[in-house]
Design an enzyme around this catalytic site. Structure first.
Site: not given
Length: 139
Positions: A77-79
Site C-alpha cells: 500500500l505504501e509503495d
C-alpha cells in the site's frame, strides 16, 4: 518490536480507524488509539498524508500489532520495497510515545518521491484535518 511473528506499526493517516484504508488493519490488534511520534505532517494532495522528520512536533496516530503478512500488505500500500532506492514511503523504526511509556515501532515516512509535498497540516492529526477539509468543501 515484538517477536518474529508480529510487529508494531504506528499509523497516522488513511490506515487509522475511520480512514479510507482502515480495512488493511481490520484483523490487526489495536494496541492504542492515543499515541504520537515526532515529525511534521504534510498533505500530499493525493488524499493521504506524509510524515516528514523535520521537527519534533507531535503527530497523533494509532499503534497496531501486525503479522508479517499484514506488514507485507502495508508495504505494498505504501509503495515501499526495501531493495528500491526511490520509494514513495520509507519504513523506519521510530519511538512511539504512549501515555505511560515509549515503544519502538515501524513508521512509514517521507520517501524520495514525496519530498516535494510542502503543505503542512497544522493540526498534526490527519483525521481532524480531513474533517475540516470536508466541511470546507461543503460550504
Amino acid at each position: 518490536m515484538r517477536n518474529k511473528e508480529t510487529y508494531l506499526v504506528f499509523v497516522y493517516g488513511t490506515l487509522r480507524k475511520g480512514g479510507t484504508n482502515d480495512h488493511y488493519l481490520k484483523k490487526a490488534k489495536l494496541i492504542s488509539s492515543s499515541v504520537w511520534v515526532k515529525g511534521e505532517l504534510h498533505d500530499t494532495g493525493y488524499g493521504y498524508p506524509v510524515l516528514k522528520e523535520r521537527s519534533s512536533r507531535r503527530i497523533v496516530g494509532e499503534l497496531y500489532e501486525v503479522t508479517s503478512g499484514e506488514l507485507t500488505q502495508l508495504d505494498y500500500l505504501e509503495d515501499f520495497k526495501p531493495s528500491r532506492a526511490r520509494n514513495e514511503y520509507e519504513r523506519v523504526i521510530r519511538t512511539v510515545y504512549m501515555t505511560d511509556k515509549t515503544v519502538e515501532a515501524f513508521v512509514y515516512v517521507e520517501g524520495e518521491r514525496l519530498t516535494t509535498c510542502e503543505q503542512m497540516i497544522e493540526e498534526n492529526d490527519w483525521m481532524v484535518y480531513q474533517g475540516g477539509e470536508m466541511s470546507r468543501h461543503r460550504e
